[in-house]
Design a protein around this motif. Structure first.
Motif, PDB file in Angstrom:
ATOM      1  N   ARG A 108       1.669  -0.026   9.516  1.00 49.21           N
ATOM      2  CA  ARG A 108       2.183   1.183   8.655  1.00 49.21           C
ATOM      3  C   ARG A 108       2.752   2.256   9.464  1.00 49.21           C
ATOM      4  N   GLU A 122     -13.631   5.670   6.848  1.00 49.12           N
ATOM      5  CA  GLU A 122     -13.602   4.365   6.224  1.00 49.12           C
ATOM      6  C   GLU A 122     -13.159   3.375   7.266  1.00 49.12           C
ATOM      7  N   ILE A 123     -14.106   2.130   7.053  1.00 50.47           N
ATOM      8  CA  ILE A 123     -13.734   0.884   7.930  1.00 50.47           C
ATOM      9  C   ILE A 123     -13.080  -0.404   6.846  1.00 50.47           C
ATOM     10  N   ARG A 161      -9.152  -6.742  -8.783  1.00 51.17           N
ATOM     11  CA  ARG A 161      -7.506  -6.467  -9.082  1.00 51.17           C
ATOM     12  C   ARG A 161      -7.415  -6.520 -10.562  1.00 51.17           C
ATOM     13  N   GLU A 163      -9.035  -9.832   5.775  1.00 53.29           N
ATOM     14  CA  GLU A 163      -9.135  -9.599   4.166  1.00 53.29           C
ATOM     15  C   GLU A 163      -9.650 -10.721   3.578  1.00 53.29           C
ATOM     16  N   GLU A 166       0.651  -1.092   0.092  1.00 57.88           N
ATOM     17  CA  GLU A 166       0.024   0.075   0.050  1.00 57.88           C
ATOM     18  C   GLU A 166       0.856   1.150  -0.029  1.00 57.88           C
ATOM     19  N   GLU A 206       2.599   5.128   9.929  1.00 60.54           N
ATOM     20  CA  GLU A 206       2.016   6.707   9.861  1.00 60.54           C
ATOM     21  C   GLU A 206       2.547   7.454  10.621  1.00 60.54           C
ATOM     22  N   GLN A 251      -2.766  -8.615   1.174  1.00 56.45           N
ATOM     23  CA  GLN A 251      -3.523  -8.754  -0.085  1.00 56.45           C
ATOM     24  C   GLN A 251      -2.718  -9.487  -1.293  1.00 56.45           C
ATOM     25  N   GLY A 310     -10.144  -2.930   8.922  1.00 61.64           N
ATOM     26  CA  GLY A 310      -9.265  -2.620   9.983  1.00 61.64           C
ATOM     27  C   GLY A 310     -10.219  -3.003  11.514  1.00 61.64           C
ATOM     28  N   PHE A 340     -11.175  -7.407  -0.225  1.00 63.99           N
ATOM     29  CA  PHE A 340     -11.184  -6.014   0.600  1.00 63.99           C
ATOM     30  C   PHE A 340     -10.410  -6.253   1.635  1.00 63.99           C
ATOM     31  N   LEU A 356      -3.344   3.921  13.709  1.00 65.08           N
ATOM     32  CA  LEU A 356      -2.102   3.265  14.473  1.00 65.08           C
ATOM     33  C   LEU A 356      -1.306   2.922  13.491  1.00 65.08           C
ATOM     34  N   SER A 402      -0.420  -5.050   4.458  1.00 64.97           N
ATOM     35  CA  SER A 402      -1.668  -5.856   4.043  1.00 64.97           C
ATOM     36  C   SER A 402      -1.368  -7.327   3.506  1.00 64.97           C
ATOM     37  N   TYR A 423      -2.854  -1.792  -7.891  1.00 64.00           N
ATOM     38  CA  TYR A 423      -3.446  -3.030  -8.285  1.00 64.00           C
ATOM     39  C   TYR A 423      -4.821  -3.001  -8.802  1.00 64.00           C
TER      40      TYR A 423
END
Ligand code: 4AD
Ligand code: MG
Length: 452
Positions: free
Chosen positions: A215, A375-376, A382, A232, A171, A217, A194, A423, A420, A225, A192, A351
């Motif tokens: 992440r 956003e959750i 893909r 996923e 990501e 962040e 994914q 989190g 998808f 966090l 992720s 992607y």
């Protein structure tokens, strides 16, 4: 004497009404009124008030309890008495007490019933967890995680665990935790699972992963966090419409399960359950009411309209991602989660499959929780063409050699596929109605905190 009566938990006292039982736990609170003591005990499953009249118990029991410090560990015996005024429905007529460890008078339990600042509480997170509200949140979290996995387990998905140490980004490269991996190699903590579950989906059809993700962040928000748990799903032959269906069924199952099992905890937390009930409220026909679906364009138009009416302060620029106030406004227009699909490809991950009707848009979805939680879930169909994916990797300046295995998935029997990620902490914050994700996980990792 405590050894003679059966050991019970506070949550199971209804099976012991009228009996003398033993509880093992901690002194949560203590009130004294003349010759009467009202200790409150907790044992992890709940709290119960004890009644200790001086005249009714041996002198040493009264004296021990009267001077007992909060959070001392105890083994208590007493008779269970139904009391309709008590939150648990019962009270305990204390008969005996054994103190396992007495909290010293010089170092009282730091968290009291008075208000504390957030920094103080986070510094003492290992002890803060013992308070009823925090314990209730962790119980709801556990159920959210169980219900989430259960939804996939009972719908034909195979759990496949992706690696945590990875050779490349999933990501975006700006939020990667990097580490040395022997000799001259670098490894990165996964953002992720994914990319890996795309491989297992092409092996097994319907799969999911569930684990910690990371992440780096740099942002200090109430939603971010640096370490969080993501679940996923990834499904071969699934396209965007089916993905929206899947997300809707998945969220509905989680909310239904929490409402069925955690009324008491939600009350302790202070959650307005009507807002949750609305999420799974049936249509007049008795079916599960659908979640609203909006294209990015429709959401943008809604924001333009709101700006014109003075309902939001900053104007949303067409083509830009939605900011927090934008998401809050959009989600406040509905009482169910909103699914926004087909964002501009330029602001989304490499992607994502372009929309054949308008290749400047991606076949993707963000699910926004109601009440401004934002956003959750983020997900997409893909890219399934080898050449397109290769050019995307190059255009994003990602190292081709690290992604060769991922490109292989488009060389050997490529199919449309979608998935998808949700989190867990975002879901817990929304379902429990919390101000900040730091209370949704036992030990939150954020930009400024890695202790305790
Ligand atoms: O939208 P994101 O970045 O999507 C992905 O990682 C995809 N690879 C998932 C997939 O398609 N399989 O993240 C997915 C979700 C977000 O919607 C959010 O709930 C959560 O992960 N999330 C975070 N939660 C807490 N702190 C952070 N820093 C988060 N970043 C993402
Ligand atoms: Mg996202």
């Amino acid at each position: 004497m405590s050894n003679l009566s059966p050991v019970a938990t506070i949550a199971s006292l209804s099976a012991h009404e009228g009996q003398t039982i033993t509880l093992r736990g901690w002194l949560y609170n203590l009130r004294a009124s003349g010759k009467l003591l009202f200790p409150i005990f907790r044992d992890g499953t709940g709290t119960i008030q004890g009644i200790v009249p001086k005249a009714a118990v041996p002198e040493e029991v009264f004296e021990t309890l009267k001077n007992l410090t909060l959070e001392s560990s105890v083994i208590v015996t007493g008779k269970v008495r139904a009391d309709s005024r008590a939150p648990s429905g019962f009270e305990l007529d204390v008969e005996g007490i054994e103190v396992l460890q007495r909290v010293p008078d010089e170092t009282p339990f730091p968290i009291t019933l008075k208000e504390h600042g957030v920094d103080f509480l986070m510094e003492h997170r290992h002890l803060w967890l013992r308070t009823p509200r925090q314990s209730a949140i962790l119980r709801v979290r556990a159920t959210i995680m169980r219900a989430a996995a259960e939804y996939f387990d009972t719908n034909g998905f195979i759990r496949t665990d992706p690696p945590i140490l990875t050779p490349n980004a999933c990501e975006g490269t700006s939020e990667l935790f990097e580490m040395d991996y022997f000799d001259d190699d670098k490894a990165y903590l996964t953002q992720s699972g994914q990319l890996y579950i795309e491989a297992t989906a092409l092996a097994l059809g319907k799969v999911y992963s569930f684990g910690p993700t990371f992440r780096a962040e740099k942002s200090k928000t109430r939603r971010h966090l640096t370490e969080f748990w993501m679940i996923e799903p990834e499904v071969a032959f699934l396209e965007l419409d089916g993905l929206l269906e899947l997300a809707e069924g998945f969220i509905s199952h989680i909310v239904t399960t929490v409402l069925a099992q955690h009324r008491a905890d939600l009350k302790v937390i202070g959650r307005d359950v009507e807002k949750l009930e609305a999420v799974v409220a049936p249509t007049p026909a008795g079916e599960r009411g659908p979640f609203p679906r909006l294209s990015y364009e429709e959401a943008h138009a809604m924001l333009e309209d709101a700006f014109a009416k003075g309902l939001i302060e900053t104007r949303h620029q067409d083509g830009d991602d939605f900011g927090s106030p934008d998401e809050t406004y959009i989600s406040s227009q509905f009482d169910k989660p909103v699914m926004i699909h087909r964002y501009p490809a330029a602001i989304k991950a490499f992607y994502m499959q372009p929309d054949p009707l308008d290749p400047s848009k991606a076949l993707c979805v963000d699910v926004l929780a109601p009440e401004g939680y934002g956003e959750i879930i983020g997900g997409s169909q893909r890219v399934d063409s080898y050449d397109l994916l290769k050019s995307r990797i190059e255009a994003h300046n990602l190292p081709l050699d690290a992604f060769q295995w991922y490109l292989d998935l488009r060389k050997y029997g490529s199919v449309p596929h979608s998935g998808f990620g949700m989190g867990i902490e975002r879901a817990v914050a929304w379902i429990c109605g919390l101000d900040h994700v730091r209370e949704t996980i036992p030990f939150a990792r954020t930009l400024n905190r890695i202790y305790p």
